[in-house]
Design a protein around this motif. Structure first.
Motif, PDB file in Angstrom:
ATOM      1  N   GLN A   1     -47.919 -75.774 -13.053  1.00  0.00           N
ATOM      2  CA  GLN A   1     -47.520 -76.293 -11.759  1.00  0.00           C
ATOM      3  C   GLN A   1     -46.300 -77.189 -11.836  1.00  0.00           C
ATOM      4  N   SER A   2     -46.167 -77.901 -12.959  1.00  0.00           N
ATOM      5  CA  SER A   2     -45.133 -78.920 -13.002  1.00  0.00           C
ATOM      6  C   SER A   2     -43.761 -78.352 -13.308  1.00  0.00           C
ATOM      7  N   GLY A   3     -43.638 -77.112 -13.538  1.00  0.00           N
ATOM      8  CA  GLY A   3     -42.324 -76.540 -13.817  1.00  0.00           C
ATOM      9  C   GLY A   3     -42.469 -75.256 -14.595  1.00  0.00           C
ATOM     10  N   PRO A   4     -42.628 -74.149 -13.897  1.00  0.00           N
ATOM     11  CA  PRO A   4     -42.940 -72.905 -14.572  1.00  0.00           C
ATOM     12  C   PRO A   4     -41.847 -72.405 -15.497  1.00  0.00           C
ATOM     13  N   ASP A   5     -40.624 -72.824 -15.269  1.00  0.00           N
ATOM     14  CA  ASP A   5     -39.546 -72.280 -16.072  1.00  0.00           C
ATOM     15  C   ASP A   5     -38.863 -73.336 -16.923  1.00  0.00           C
ATOM     16  N   ARG A   6     -39.607 -74.395 -17.188  1.00  0.00           N
ATOM     17  CA  ARG A   6     -39.027 -75.468 -17.984  1.00  0.00           C
ATOM     18  C   ARG A   6     -39.410 -75.323 -19.429  1.00  0.00           C
ATOM     19  N   GLY A   7     -38.543 -75.810 -20.265  1.00  0.00           N
ATOM     20  CA  GLY A   7     -38.857 -75.858 -21.666  1.00  0.00           C
ATOM     21  C   GLY A   7     -37.924 -76.835 -22.345  1.00  0.00           C
ATOM     22  N   PHE A   8     -38.070 -76.957 -23.649  1.00  0.00           N
ATOM     23  CA  PHE A   8     -37.196 -77.845 -24.405  1.00  0.00           C
ATOM     24  C   PHE A   8     -36.809 -77.180 -25.716  1.00  0.00           C
ATOM     25  N   LEU A   9     -35.573 -77.405 -26.111  1.00  0.00           N
ATOM     26  CA  LEU A   9     -35.175 -77.142 -27.482  1.00  0.00           C
ATOM     27  C   LEU A   9     -35.231 -78.487 -28.189  1.00  0.00           C
ATOM     28  N   ILE A  10     -35.929 -78.537 -29.301  1.00  0.00           N
ATOM     29  CA  ILE A  10     -36.075 -79.798 -30.024  1.00  0.00           C
ATOM     30  C   ILE A  10     -35.507 -79.615 -31.424  1.00  0.00           C
TER      31      ILE A  10
ATOM     32  N   GLY B   1     -35.348 -76.177 -35.993  1.00  0.00           N
ATOM     33  CA  GLY B   1     -35.876 -76.868 -34.818  1.00  0.00           C
ATOM     34  C   GLY B   1     -36.960 -76.054 -34.135  1.00  0.00           C
ATOM     35  N   PHE B   2     -37.209 -76.401 -32.880  1.00  0.00           N
ATOM     36  CA  PHE B   2     -38.352 -75.820 -32.178  1.00  0.00           C
ATOM     37  C   PHE B   2     -37.998 -75.469 -30.736  1.00  0.00           C
ATOM     38  N   VAL B   3     -38.809 -74.580 -30.188  1.00  0.00           N
ATOM     39  CA  VAL B   3     -38.746 -74.263 -28.768  1.00  0.00           C
ATOM     40  C   VAL B   3     -40.105 -74.612 -28.167  1.00  0.00           C
TER      41      VAL B   3
END
Lengths: 184, 441
Positions: free
Chosen positions: B180-189, B172-174
């Motif tokens: 501005q919209s979310g400095p600490d956001r991310g997704f595991l896909i 998978g992926f990170v």
């Protein structure tokens, strides 16, 4: 700021950017240190902010606005970096007690300590407005423009920050017994 | 002194406390990193096209575009290049677009921001419509595909950000975003397209004492990413001298160019094994200006370039095939010129130049590819001599994926140099040099 240097850096001239980085780094580091209250973290943020500036310089329309643009990138870098490193933020401050030779010195240290504690409890967006206004000396309108927020928002953030610091300062001025909740 | 004045005085005194002199090594590390970091280009104003621009490039680019469009359209007409839904059509059909349709619109209209691929062949691309710092009426979306099949799409966020994609060590992926919209956001896909939001905060990040294979990867700027948790951390977390730019090998070692405090003109490389650092000064080349490195297994290659007489001219080549025990180093300009014909990007009228973006990646551990910043691709198996690889379009960025590399390419229309172009297509280049288009959106 030398407009020509900004223009050359914007065109991809790395030596010009090096000049620019040396010109602004102390000021930017000062702002980051005061917002974050952690010298090591502030250096990390400065590095990330400078790299962001390099990448995004071609988007800067007006070279005369470089300084405000740089502040804005720096503050966003503070927002991005601070929560990631909360565990690393120093919470211990060395007080130089050797200079505290009289009551005034001790009071000064106490004042600073209370201000420091109160400031650390503030949200980063309030800290940023406070530092840009009181440390950099930007008028509130310029602070709002720099951060890309409405004037009223800048004003309210400054108000809340000042109120919190003032409360902490007043507490430091109060007699010891009052601070500890004792009454006569 | 009244209370207000006493307060103002105390605040001023407290704010003025301490020195703000920037340690030289902090700036030096940035400047070293700058030298191999491309600037983003402003695509709102097309770069003037030079009359001296290579006609061969133009012809190849047109042909490549035609071939690419035909090939990809045949694979999937709905998602062929330039054949996606128009924004007007999307808005008419859905006055309040769902997140999915918004993502698809961004993918159809946006620029390729980042990409990553797994060894199983899954490719994640990130598309963005933000072109200016601070933009809010724009956004980023991701697309996961395998072969010609679009498996899933999704929104990353709105507003200007820096979004990067990485292959995760466990599959998978990170996706990490900073903006501005979310400095600490991310997704595991996951590879089946399931996306879960994650925090990219570093504060709780920790790793085994010995660096875990494939777990950490180098990210934009001076950061690295934990591909298991998504944590994005500043390279200072790894200790040692300030790092300029690095590459993790599959076995978890980090090779990085580091700041040399005592001899700023000397290029120094460091190796971090999860416990400590070892350093080595590379051959003195008279003020090495920039460098890029690639590492795979025991093989590490460092290209050194200098600003004069031509920007980004290759002035040194350092190679180790035994994890740094011994190095072979080439500094003779004539040998270098024949080994890898690097040259600069000075415009035909010599009025200005661009910082070329040289990218290197290993296919497996024994074949090295170099995108030279002019848009040409080179292949080497001995890491000192290079042969040209024909690729349909300009090449600007390489990423390793198992025994192949993925390259970002484009026709370079409306711009003079690859570093100043939107390059929105991908190809997979195998270790044997064969090139295969990848459907990117």
């Amino acid at each position: 700021m030398d407009r020509d240097v900004v223009e050359r850096a914007r065109s991809g001239d790395q030596e010009a950017f090096a000049d620019l980085a040396h010109q602004v780094s102390d000021t930017l580091l000062g702002v980051a240190r005061r917002i974050l209250r952690d010298p090591a973290l502030a250096e990390d943020v400065l590095q990330n902010a400078l790299l962001t500036m390099w990448r995004k310089l071609p988007h800067l329309r007006d070279a005369d606005r470089f300084e405000g643009w740089a502040f804005r990138i720096l503050v966003h870098a503070c927002y991005a970096e601070a929560p990631r490193n909360r565990r690393w933020a120093s919470t211990i401050r060395v007080l130089h007690t050797d200079v505290a030779s009289d009551v005034d010195d001790i009071q000064m240290i106490s004042d600073r300590d209370e201000l420091e504690r109160a400031f650390r409890r503030l949200p980063l967006d309030q800290r940023a407005v406070f530092v840009l206004h009181h440390y950099v000396g930007l008028p509130l309108v310029a602070v709002a423009k720099t951060l890309g927020i409405p004037d009223g928002t800048a004003r309210s953030r400054l108000h809340y920050a000042t109120r919190a610091l003032r409360a902490a300062f007043d507490l430091a001025q109060a007699p010891q017994d009052l601070r500890e909740g004792r009454t006569a | 002194m009244n209370d207000r004045r006493r307060f103002d005085h105390a605040v001023a005194d407290w704010l003025d406390d301490g020195s703000d002199a920037t340690p030289p090594e902090v700036i030096d590390a940035v400047l070293l990193a700058v030298r191999s970091t491309p600037q983003e280009r402003d695509f709102r104003f097309p770069w003037r096209t030079s009359p001296m621009k290579h006609l061969a490039y133009a012809a190849a680019a047109v042909a490549a575009l035609a071939v690419g469009v035909a090939a990809l359209s045949a694979l999937s007409p709905r998602f062929g290049i330039g054949l996606g839904p128009t924004p007007a059509a999307t808005i008419q059909q859905s006055p309040a677009p769902s997140p999915r349709s918004e993502a698809e619109q961004i993918i159809a209209e946006g620029s390729l921001e980042s990409f990553a691929a797994t060894e199983s062949g899954a490719v994640l691309t990130v598309w963005g419509t933000c072109h200016n710092f601070g933009d809010t009426d724009c956004g980023y979306a991701w697309r996961l595909g395998t072969g010609s099949h679009t498996q899933a799409t999704g929104m990353v966020g709105r507003g200007d950000a820096r979004v990067d994609a990485f292959a995760a060590s466990g599959g998978g992926f990170v996706l990490t975003g900073a903006g501005q919209s979310g400095p600490d956001r991310g997704f595991l896909i996951a590879e089946d397209g399931a996306a879960s939001p994650i925090s990219t905060e570093c504060h709780d990040a920790s790793w085994p004492t010995s660096t875990e294979p494939r777990r950490l990867v180098w990210a934009a700027g001076l950061n690295f990413v934990d591909t298991v948790t998504g944590a994005v951390c500043h390279s200072g977390r790894l200790g040692g001298r300030p790092l300029a730019r690095g590459a993790f090998t599959a076995d978890g070692a980090l090779w990085a160019l580091v700041d040399n405090e005592t001899a700023p003109d000397t290029l120094t490389i460091g190796r971090y094994d999860g416990v400590g650092w070892r350093y080595r000064d590379l051959a003195a080349v008279g003020g090495a200006w920039t460098s890029v490195l690639a590492a795979a297994g025991s093989n590490v290659v460092v290209l050194q370039a200098a600003p004069e007489p031509t920007p980004q001219q290759l002035v040194g080549l350092s190679v180790t095939t035994d994890a740094g025990a011994t190095w072979s180093e080439v500094v003779d300009p004539e040998v270098l010129d024949s080994a890898l014909p690097f040259s600069g990007f000075r415009s035909p009228d010599s009025q200005d130049w661009f910082s070329g973006y040289t990218s290197m990646a290993f296919a497996g551990s024994s074949v090295l590819y170099v995108a030279d910043g002019r848009g040409d691709l080179w292949r080497s198996t001995d890491f000192t001599t290079f042969s040209h690889v024909e690729v349909p379009g300009w090449v600007s960025e390489l990423k390793p994926t198992g025994d192949a590399v993925i390259a970002r390419i484009g026709d370079g229309a409306g711009c003079r140099y690859p570093a100043a172009c939107q390059l929105n297509d991908l190809v997979r280049i195998s270790a044997d040099g064969s090139v295969e288009p990848i459907k990117a959106r």
